[in-house]
Design a protein around this motif. Structure first.
Motif, PDB file in Angstrom:
ATOM      1  N   PRO A  61       0.775  -1.237   0.000  1.00 45.52           N
ATOM      2  CA  PRO A  61       0.000   0.000   0.000  1.00 45.52           C
ATOM      3  C   PRO A  61       0.811   1.295   0.000  1.00 45.52           C
ATOM      4  O   PRO A  61       0.249   2.371  -0.253  1.00 45.52           O
ATOM      5  CB  PRO A  61      -0.763  -0.106   1.321  1.00 45.52           C
ATOM      6  N   ASP A  62       2.106   1.207   0.268  1.00 48.77           N
ATOM      7  CA  ASP A  62       2.903   2.428   0.419  1.00 48.77           C
ATOM      8  C   ASP A  62       2.914   3.253  -0.849  1.00 48.77           C
ATOM      9  O   ASP A  62       3.203   2.754  -1.933  1.00 48.77           O
ATOM     10  CB  ASP A  62       4.334   2.076   0.822  1.00 48.77           C
ATOM     11  N   GLY A  63       2.600   4.545  -0.691  1.00 50.71           N
ATOM     12  CA  GLY A  63       2.566   5.455  -1.827  1.00 50.71           C
ATOM     13  C   GLY A  63       1.215   5.530  -2.510  1.00 50.71           C
ATOM     14  O   GLY A  63       1.058   6.283  -3.472  1.00 50.71           O
ATOM     15  N   TYR A  64       0.249   4.794  -1.992  1.00 49.79           N
ATOM     16  CA  TYR A  64      -1.088   4.757  -2.587  1.00 49.79           C
ATOM     17  C   TYR A  64      -2.155   5.007  -1.521  1.00 49.79           C
ATOM     18  O   TYR A  64      -2.010   4.586  -0.383  1.00 49.79           O
ATOM     19  CB  TYR A  64      -1.383   3.402  -3.221  1.00 49.79           C
ATOM     20  N   LYS A  65      -3.208   5.663  -1.942  1.00 49.24           N
ATOM     21  CA  LYS A  65      -4.406   5.780  -1.128  1.00 49.24           C
ATOM     22  C   LYS A  65      -5.576   5.284  -1.948  1.00 49.24           C
ATOM     23  O   LYS A  65      -5.515   5.231  -3.176  1.00 49.24           O
ATOM     24  CB  LYS A  65      -4.637   7.232  -0.703  1.00 49.24           C
ATOM     25  N   ALA A  66      -6.647   4.920  -1.248  1.00 48.37           N
ATOM     26  CA  ALA A  66      -7.833   4.445  -1.949  1.00 48.37           C
ATOM     27  C   ALA A  66      -9.057   5.146  -1.388  1.00 48.37           C
ATOM     28  O   ALA A  66      -9.070   5.613  -0.259  1.00 48.37           O
ATOM     29  CB  ALA A  66      -7.975   2.938  -1.823  1.00 48.37           C
ATOM     30  N   SER A  67     -10.081   5.202  -2.228  1.00 45.08           N
ATOM     31  CA  SER A  67     -11.338   5.838  -1.822  1.00 45.08           C
ATOM     32  C   SER A  67     -12.493   5.046  -2.398  1.00 45.08           C
ATOM     33  O   SER A  67     -12.500   4.720  -3.594  1.00 45.08           O
ATOM     34  CB  SER A  67     -11.385   7.291  -2.318  1.00 45.08           C
ATOM     35  N   ARG A  68     -13.489   4.750  -1.545  1.00 38.81           N
ATOM     36  CA  ARG A  68     -14.680   4.013  -1.997  1.00 38.81           C
ATOM     37  C   ARG A  68     -15.904   4.836  -1.578  1.00 38.81           C
ATOM     38  O   ARG A  68     -16.542   4.583  -0.561  1.00 38.81           O
ATOM     39  CB  ARG A  68     -14.716   2.641  -1.322  1.00 38.81           C
ATOM     40  N   PRO A  69     -16.249   5.821  -2.391  1.00 40.52           N
ATOM     41  CA  PRO A  69     -17.364   6.709  -2.035  1.00 40.52           C
ATOM     42  C   PRO A  69     -18.742   6.091  -2.218  1.00 40.52           C
ATOM     43  O   PRO A  69     -19.727   6.579  -1.650  1.00 40.52           O
ATOM     44  CB  PRO A  69     -17.177   7.898  -2.980  1.00 40.52           C
ATOM     45  N   GLN A  71     -20.981   2.191  -3.671  1.00 38.24           N
ATOM     46  CA  GLN A  71     -20.866   0.767  -4.017  1.00 38.24           C
ATOM     47  C   GLN A  71     -20.180   0.572  -5.362  1.00 38.24           C
ATOM     48  O   GLN A  71     -19.439  -0.372  -5.584  1.00 38.24           O
ATOM     49  CB  GLN A  71     -22.281   0.159  -4.057  1.00 38.24           C
ATOM     50  N   GLU A  72     -20.444   1.496  -6.286  1.00 37.38           N
ATOM     51  CA  GLU A  72     -20.009   1.318  -7.667  1.00 37.38           C
ATOM     52  C   GLU A  72     -18.583   1.790  -7.929  1.00 37.38           C
ATOM     53  O   GLU A  72     -17.950   1.331  -8.882  1.00 37.38           O
ATOM     54  CB  GLU A  72     -20.940   2.082  -8.614  1.00 37.38           C
ATOM     55  N   ASN A  73     -18.078   2.722  -7.149  1.00 38.73           N
ATOM     56  CA  ASN A  73     -16.827   3.394  -7.495  1.00 38.73           C
ATOM     57  C   ASN A  73     -15.712   3.166  -6.466  1.00 38.73           C
ATOM     58  O   ASN A  73     -15.938   3.243  -5.254  1.00 38.73           O
ATOM     59  CB  ASN A  73     -17.077   4.894  -7.662  1.00 38.73           C
ATOM     60  N   PHE A  74     -14.527   2.931  -6.999  1.00 38.21           N
ATOM     61  CA  PHE A  74     -13.359   2.675  -6.156  1.00 38.21           C
ATOM     62  C   PHE A  74     -12.164   3.315  -6.850  1.00 38.21           C
ATOM     63  O   PHE A  74     -11.824   2.920  -7.969  1.00 38.21           O
ATOM     64  CB  PHE A  74     -13.167   1.171  -5.991  1.00 38.21           C
ATOM     65  N   SER A  75     -11.545   4.287  -6.225  1.00 37.98           N
ATOM     66  CA  SER A  75     -10.448   5.028  -6.836  1.00 37.98           C
ATOM     67  C   SER A  75      -9.123   4.699  -6.167  1.00 37.98           C
ATOM     68  O   SER A  75      -9.070   4.412  -4.965  1.00 37.98           O
ATOM     69  CB  SER A  75     -10.695   6.541  -6.724  1.00 37.98           C
ATOM     70  N   LEU A  76      -8.081   4.773  -6.952  1.00 37.23           N
ATOM     71  CA  LEU A  76      -6.710   4.633  -6.442  1.00 37.23           C
ATOM     72  C   LEU A  76      -6.001   5.955  -6.666  1.00 37.23           C
ATOM     73  O   LEU A  76      -6.022   6.483  -7.778  1.00 37.23           O
ATOM     74  CB  LEU A  76      -5.981   3.508  -7.166  1.00 37.23           C
ATOM     75  N   ILE A  77      -5.399   6.461  -5.611  1.00 42.51           N
ATOM     76  CA  ILE A  77      -4.809   7.799  -5.663  1.00 42.51           C
ATOM     77  C   ILE A  77      -3.322   7.727  -5.371  1.00 42.51           C
ATOM     78  O   ILE A  77      -2.911   7.142  -4.355  1.00 42.51           O
ATOM     79  CB  ILE A  77      -5.496   8.720  -4.639  1.00 42.51           C
ATOM     80  N   LEU A  78      -2.557   8.329  -6.256  1.00 46.22           N
ATOM     81  CA  LEU A  78      -1.122   8.478  -6.042  1.00 46.22           C
ATOM     82  C   LEU A  78      -0.886   9.963  -5.782  1.00 46.22           C
ATOM     83  O   LEU A  78      -0.960  10.774  -6.702  1.00 46.22           O
ATOM     84  CB  LEU A  78      -0.339   8.020  -7.265  1.00 46.22           C
ATOM     85  N   GLU A  79      -0.661  10.333  -4.527  1.00 45.06           N
ATOM     86  CA  GLU A  79      -0.533  11.748  -4.180  1.00 45.06           C
ATOM     87  C   GLU A  79       0.738  12.367  -4.773  1.00 45.06           C
ATOM     88  O   GLU A  79       0.733  13.486  -5.248  1.00 45.06           O
ATOM     89  CB  GLU A  79      -0.520  11.912  -2.657  1.00 45.06           C
TER      90      GLU A  79
END
Lengths: 116, 113
Positions: A61-69, A71-79
């Motif tokens: 997981p290092d260097g990544y964040k995730a967001s599940r706002p 049921q349908e959507n799941f994002s991967l974020i590289l800050e």
């Protein structure tokens, strides 16, 4: 048929920039996953989620964040993107709740990310 | 420890020939085992899965796999391959006592005309 859609299909980013990879599923599955695929490493789990509002750390997981706002959507974020994060990223949804071992994963077509 | 090993990184066969892709696993209990296929520039798709019952499980497109507890193996077979079977095949292990998924490194299948 189970459908997982990823966007963008290809992305070029600069070192230190912020990158957001998006995933949408129309399967009404609770579980969603983000993997990266690199030659010689197979698929490695970055983050996963068991439902809207939840995210869990995977194996790398290092260097990544995730967001599940939702049921349908799941994002991967590289800050702060780095060249080592150049890879192909796959999103998947799973058809059995609670991460059961019988779960079948349904994958998107992948996002090819290049960080310069 | 749980692990999956696909000993062949690349397998080349002629169209119409039979195929076996090897998969060895390490798990102390009875695992869930899967084979997924990845076509170029696509995500992985399920071919078949096994947990219990008949050790030979049928999948899509004429593929089958045989589970062997004594050999800790789950080899994938097809009687007659087609050029469209060219892809990367992944063996996947999931234990029944935790949520961990283990992917093999994949075997690239090349079918020659």
């Amino acid at each position: 048929e189970a459908a997982v859609t990823q966007s963008p299909r290809n992305k070029v980013a600069v070192t230190g920039g912020k990158v957001t990879l998006s995933c949408n599923q129309t399967n009404n599955h609770n579980n969603m996953y983000w993997y990266r695929q690199d030659t010689g490493h197979g698929l490695r789990l970055i983050h996963y989620s068991y439902g809207a509002g939840s995210t869990e750390k995977g194996d790398i997981p290092d260097g990544y964040k995730a967001s599940r706002p939702s049921q349908e959507n799941f994002s991967l974020i590289l800050e702060l993107a780095t060249p080592s994060q150049t890879s192909v990223y796959f999103c998947a949804s799973g058809d059995v709740g609670g991460g059961s071992s019988a779960e079948t994963l349904y994958f998107g077509s992948g996002t090819r990310l290049t960080v310069l | 420890a749980q692990s999956v090993t696909q000993p062949d990184a690349r397998v080349t066969v002629s169209e119409g020939a039979s195929l076996q892709l090897r998969c060895k696993y390490s798990y102390s209990g009875t695992p869930y085992l899967f084979w997924y296929v990845q076509y170029p520039r696509q995500g992985l798709q399920l071919l078949l899965k096994y947990y219990s019952g008949d050790p030979v499980v049928q999948g899509v497109n004429g593929f089958e796999a045989e589970f062997s507890k004594s050999n800790s193996s789950f080899h994938l077979r097809k009687a007659s391959v087609h050029w469209s079977d060219s892809a990367v095949y992944f063996c996947v292990l999931r234990g029944n006592s935790n949520n961990r998924i283990f992917f093999g490194d994949g075997t690239q299948l090349v079918v020659k005309p």
